[in-house]
Structure formats: C-alpha cells, structure tokens
Design an enzyme around this catalytic site. Structure first.
Site, PDB file in Angstrom:
ATOM      1  N   ASP A  10       0.822  -1.199   0.069  1.00  0.00           N
ATOM      2  CA  ASP A  10      -0.008  -0.157  -0.147  1.00  0.00           C
ATOM      3  C   ASP A  10       0.871   1.268   0.084  1.00  0.00           C
ATOM      4  O   ASP A  10       1.612   1.440   0.951  1.00  0.00           O
ATOM      5  CB  ASP A  10      -0.951   0.029   1.124  1.00  0.00           C
ATOM      6  CG  ASP A  10      -2.046   0.904   1.336  1.00  0.00           C
ATOM      7  OD1 ASP A  10      -2.831   0.979   2.152  1.00  0.00           O
ATOM      8  OD2 ASP A  10      -1.797   2.199   0.663  1.00  0.00           O
ATOM      9  N   ILE A  11       0.832   1.984  -0.852  1.00  0.00           N
ATOM     10  CA  ILE A  11       1.591   3.255  -1.054  1.00  0.00           C
ATOM     11  C   ILE A  11       1.747   4.342   0.195  1.00  0.00           C
ATOM     12  O   ILE A  11       2.571   4.886   0.395  1.00  0.00           O
ATOM     13  CB  ILE A  11       1.557   3.826  -2.501  1.00  0.00           C
ATOM     14  CG1 ILE A  11       2.778   4.792  -2.953  1.00  0.00           C
ATOM     15  CG2 ILE A  11       0.126   4.891  -2.311  1.00  0.00           C
ATOM     16  CD1 ILE A  11       2.358   5.184  -4.244  1.00  0.00           C
ATOM     17  N   ASN A  24      -7.372  12.378 -10.760  1.00  0.00           N
ATOM     18  CA  ASN A  24      -8.226  12.829 -11.852  1.00  0.00           C
ATOM     19  C   ASN A  24      -8.136  14.311 -11.933  1.00  0.00           C
ATOM     20  O   ASN A  24      -7.436  14.693 -11.046  1.00  0.00           O
ATOM     21  CB  ASN A  24      -9.694  12.305 -11.781  1.00  0.00           C
ATOM     22  CG  ASN A  24     -10.421  13.133 -10.481  1.00  0.00           C
ATOM     23  OD1 ASN A  24     -10.177  14.236 -10.379  1.00  0.00           O
ATOM     24  ND2 ASN A  24     -10.845  12.007  -9.673  1.00  0.00           N
ATOM     25  N   GLY A  32      -9.585   4.175  -6.006  1.00  0.00           N
ATOM     26  CA  GLY A  32      -8.288   3.405  -5.954  1.00  0.00           C
ATOM     27  C   GLY A  32      -7.239   4.146  -5.090  1.00  0.00           C
ATOM     28  O   GLY A  32      -7.219   4.322  -3.986  1.00  0.00           O
ATOM     29  N   VAL A  33      -6.017   4.175  -5.879  1.00  0.00           N
ATOM     30  CA  VAL A  33      -4.856   4.594  -5.245  1.00  0.00           C
ATOM     31  C   VAL A  33      -5.103   6.132  -4.554  1.00  0.00           C
ATOM     32  O   VAL A  33      -4.633   6.547  -3.530  1.00  0.00           O
ATOM     33  CB  VAL A  33      -3.413   4.576  -5.792  1.00  0.00           C
ATOM     34  CG1 VAL A  33      -3.474   5.526  -6.962  1.00  0.00           C
ATOM     35  CG2 VAL A  33      -2.241   4.744  -4.939  1.00  0.00           C
ATOM     36  N   ASP A  34      -5.646   6.894  -5.374  1.00  0.00           N
ATOM     37  CA  ASP A  34      -6.079   8.212  -5.105  1.00  0.00           C
ATOM     38  C   ASP A  34      -6.855   8.234  -3.677  1.00  0.00           C
ATOM     39  O   ASP A  34      -6.796   9.003  -2.763  1.00  0.00           O
ATOM     40  CB  ASP A  34      -6.792   9.096  -6.112  1.00  0.00           C
ATOM     41  CG  ASP A  34      -6.762  10.341  -6.094  1.00  0.00           C
ATOM     42  OD1 ASP A  34      -7.617  10.970  -6.744  1.00  0.00           O
ATOM     43  OD2 ASP A  34      -5.646  10.949  -5.580  1.00  0.00           O
ATOM     44  N   THR A 120      -3.240   2.008 -14.656  1.00  0.00           N
ATOM     45  CA  THR A 120      -3.675   0.743 -14.618  1.00  0.00           C
ATOM     46  C   THR A 120      -4.814   0.020 -14.197  1.00  0.00           C
ATOM     47  O   THR A 120      -4.936  -1.269 -14.173  1.00  0.00           O
ATOM     48  CB  THR A 120      -2.265  -0.054 -14.500  1.00  0.00           C
ATOM     49  OG1 THR A 120      -2.027  -0.080 -12.814  1.00  0.00           O
ATOM     50  CG2 THR A 120      -0.954   0.183 -15.349  1.00  0.00           C
ATOM     51  N   GLY A 121      -5.539   0.970 -13.314  1.00  0.00           N
ATOM     52  CA  GLY A 121      -6.671   0.479 -12.751  1.00  0.00           C
ATOM     53  C   GLY A 121      -8.055   1.108 -13.550  1.00  0.00           C
ATOM     54  O   GLY A 121      -8.298   0.640 -14.484  1.00  0.00           O
ATOM     55  N   TYR A 123      -8.476   3.515 -15.208  1.00  0.00           N
ATOM     56  CA  TYR A 123      -8.266   4.288 -16.601  1.00  0.00           C
ATOM     57  C   TYR A 123      -7.890   3.108 -17.437  1.00  0.00           C
ATOM     58  O   TYR A 123      -7.810   3.290 -18.618  1.00  0.00           O
ATOM     59  CB  TYR A 123      -7.125   5.264 -16.348  1.00  0.00           C
ATOM     60  CG  TYR A 123      -7.556   6.647 -15.943  1.00  0.00           C
ATOM     61  CD1 TYR A 123      -8.907   6.697 -15.600  1.00  0.00           C
ATOM     62  CD2 TYR A 123      -6.841   7.672 -15.661  1.00  0.00           C
ATOM     63  CE1 TYR A 123      -9.333   7.983 -15.173  1.00  0.00           C
ATOM     64  CE2 TYR A 123      -7.388   8.752 -15.194  1.00  0.00           C
ATOM     65  CZ  TYR A 123      -8.434   8.856 -15.047  1.00  0.00           C
ATOM     66  OH  TYR A 123      -9.071  10.111 -14.436  1.00  0.00           O
TER      67      TYR A 123
HETATM   68  N1  APR Z   1      -1.421   1.533  -2.977  1.00  0.00           N
HETATM   69  C1  APR Z   1      -0.544   1.422  -4.107  1.00  0.00           C
HETATM   70  N2  APR Z   1      -1.203   1.042  -5.398  1.00  0.00           N
HETATM   71  C2  APR Z   1      -2.787   1.143  -5.418  1.00  0.00           C
HETATM   72  C3  APR Z   1      -3.397   1.315  -4.016  1.00  0.00           C
HETATM   73  C4  APR Z   1      -2.690   1.499  -3.054  1.00  0.00           C
HETATM   74  N3  APR Z   1      -3.217   1.670  -1.860  1.00  0.00           N
HETATM   75  N4  APR Z   1      -4.743   1.242  -4.267  1.00  0.00           N
HETATM   76  C5  APR Z   1      -4.875   0.895  -5.908  1.00  0.00           C
HETATM   77  N5  APR Z   1      -3.610   0.863  -6.372  1.00  0.00           N
HETATM   78  C6  APR Z   1      -3.091   0.555  -7.615  1.00  0.00           C
HETATM   79  C7  APR Z   1      -4.273  -0.237  -8.495  1.00  0.00           C
HETATM   80  O1  APR Z   1      -4.367  -1.699  -8.050  1.00  0.00           O
HETATM   81  C8  APR Z   1      -3.444   0.104 -10.018  1.00  0.00           C
HETATM   82  O2  APR Z   1      -2.531  -1.086 -10.416  1.00  0.00           O
HETATM   83  O3  APR Z   1      -2.843   1.654  -8.236  1.00  0.00           O
HETATM   84  C9  APR Z   1      -2.942   1.569  -9.601  1.00  0.00           C
HETATM   85  C10 APR Z   1      -3.738   2.462 -10.268  1.00  0.00           C
HETATM   86  O4  APR Z   1      -5.177   2.404 -10.384  1.00  0.00           O
HETATM   87  P1  APR Z   1      -6.050   3.478  -9.990  1.00  0.00           P
HETATM   88  O5  APR Z   1      -6.068   3.871  -8.597  1.00  0.00           O
HETATM   89  O6  APR Z   1      -7.425   2.996 -10.406  1.00  0.00           O
HETATM   90  O7  APR Z   1      -5.752   4.745 -10.992  1.00  0.00           O
HETATM   91  P2  APR Z   1      -5.844   4.764 -12.396  1.00  0.00           P
HETATM   92  O8  APR Z   1      -6.167   3.815 -13.193  1.00  0.00           O
HETATM   93  O9  APR Z   1      -4.973   5.946 -12.981  1.00  0.00           O
HETATM   94  O10 APR Z   1      -7.166   5.612 -12.464  1.00  0.00           O
HETATM   95  C11 APR Z   1      -7.554   7.013 -11.753  1.00  0.00           C
HETATM   96  O11 APR Z   1      -9.497   6.423 -10.462  1.00  0.00           O
HETATM   97  O12 APR Z   1      -9.627   6.631  -8.487  1.00  0.00           O
HETATM   98  C12 APR Z   1      -9.839   7.224  -9.685  1.00  0.00           C
HETATM   99  O13 APR Z   1      -9.846   9.673  -9.055  1.00  0.00           O
HETATM  100  C13 APR Z   1      -9.005   8.510  -9.625  1.00  0.00           C
HETATM  101  O14 APR Z   1     -10.385   9.297 -11.608  1.00  0.00           O
HETATM  102  C14 APR Z   1      -9.192   8.852 -11.260  1.00  0.00           C
HETATM  103  C15 APR Z   1      -8.829   7.549 -11.796  1.00  0.00           C
END
Ligand code: APR
Length: 169
Positions: A10-11, A24, A32-34, A120-121, A123
């Site tokens: 977990d970052i 975003n 997600g990570v955000d 990669t999530g 998006y």
């Molecule tokens: N720590 C590390 N990596 C994480 C965590 C975490 N706590 N939570 C999720 N991830 C990983 C996901 O498994 C994926 O591999 O982060 C990567 C990016 O996924 P997303 O968080 O979905 O980001 P992204 O694909 O760039 O989409 C961004 O999603 O949450 C919304 O507000 C955000 O609109 C934006 C979009």
C-alpha cells in the site's frame, strides 16, 4: 542514476519524501490509489488539490502531505491517460506522468519517491505496457531523486514492473 526498486504494498505506508498519486483532473480525490492517499492524508488534501487544480492528463502538481507527514512531506498528483485503443496518444501521456512527476520531485528537493502503477486501474491501461513505459521513462529522465520505489498493489503488477526494469537497467 536513481536506485529503482519494485515493491508490493500500500503506497500510503511508504517511508519516502514524496508519494505520487494517480489522480483525476479535479485533484479532489477519487477511488483506487487516489482514494487511499486522500483517506490517509485527510480532508485537507482535497482542499489543497481543489485550490491548485485542474491538472491536465500527463501533468503533475504537488501539495503538502497533511496527515501523512511525517514521514511523507509531499503528494505529487498526476493524471494518467484513460486507455481507449492505444492509438490516442495514451503512451505519450503516461510517459509524461512519470517525467513530470520526477521534475516536480526535483523542484521539491525530494530524494525518495514512490509511484503507483499509474493508469492501470480505473483508467484501464494494460499493465504490461504501462510497466514498460514507466521503466523506460524513469531510466531516461535525469533527476536528483536518489531512490524510486515502484509500488505494485498486486503481485501480477510487480512481475510486469520487474520484467520491464530488467530490460532497462
Ligand atoms: N497503493 C498502491 N497502489 C494502489 C493502491 C494503494 N493503496 N490502491 C490501488 N492501487 C493500484 C491499482 O491496483 C492500480 O494498479 O494503483 C494502480 C492505479 O489504479 P487507480 O488507482 O484506479 O488509478 P488510475 O487507473 O490511474 O485511475 C485514476 O481512478 O480513483 C480514480 O480519482 C481517480 O479518476 C481517477 C482514476
């Protein structure tokens, strides 16, 4: 040349100067990570993000880390490309996310930075291609950052990142 390492976790638990979040364009937070970063940093992060946003895809902007500080001093918000078909410039936008985030880290004086697997999530960017872009861009970007941690949330992503790094380092 920075030390680049791949870890699974977990970052928000990273002990680094700056954490990059996959945001975003509003910088107000999301899932997600955000979502994890905003939950860990607290509500002031969305206020700070809203004050400096919007952030264009491929760009990166920094705020304080609020409740994550210490040890994290900065959050670097970058907006990845939404994957369509690979012919809409997605690779260039993703490369720009890593390049601009390192540039912002240098402006902040950050020496250790953690990246998630941007785009990669939600998006939908293919994880193997994203890993190759991340590794190639980081290896090719001059920076004062000394340690770069690529934080995978799952082992499959970590395997892609390790494989991509092996081809550039
Ligand atoms: N720590 C590390 N990596 C994480 C965590 C975490 N706590 N939570 C999720 N991830 C990983 C996901 O498994 C994926 O591999 O982060 C990567 C990016 O996924 P997303 O968080 O979905 O980001 P992204 O694909 O760039 O989409 C961004 O999603 O949450 C919304 O507000 C955000 O609109 C934006 C979009």
């Amino acid at each position: 040349m920075a030390v680049i390492e791949v870890v699974v976790g977990d970052i928000t638990g990273e002990d680094v100067d700056a954490i990059v979040t996959a945001a975003n364009e509003s910088l107000l937070g999301g899932g997600g990570v955000d979502g994890a970063v905003h939950r860990a940093a607290g509500p002031r992060l969305a206020q700070a993000g809203g004050a400096i946003g919007p952030c264009a895809p491929g760009d990166a902007m920094a705020t304080a880390a609020f409740d994550l500080d210490p040890p994290v001093r900065h959050i670097i918000h970058t907006v990845g490309p939404i994957w369509e078909d690979g012919d809409q410039g997605e690779a260039d936008v993703l490369a720009s996310c890593y390049r601009r985030s390192l540039r912002v880290a240098d402006e902040l004086g950050a020496r250790t930075v953690a990246f998630p697997a941007i785009a990669t999530g939600v998006y939908g960017f293919p994880a193997d291609l994203a890993a190759r872009i991340a590794a190639a861009t980081i290896a090719a970007t001059p920076t004062d950052v000394e340690r770069i941690r690529l934080v995978a949330f799952d082992e499959a992503t970590a395997i892609h990142l390790r494989s991509a790094l092996a081809t550039v380092c």
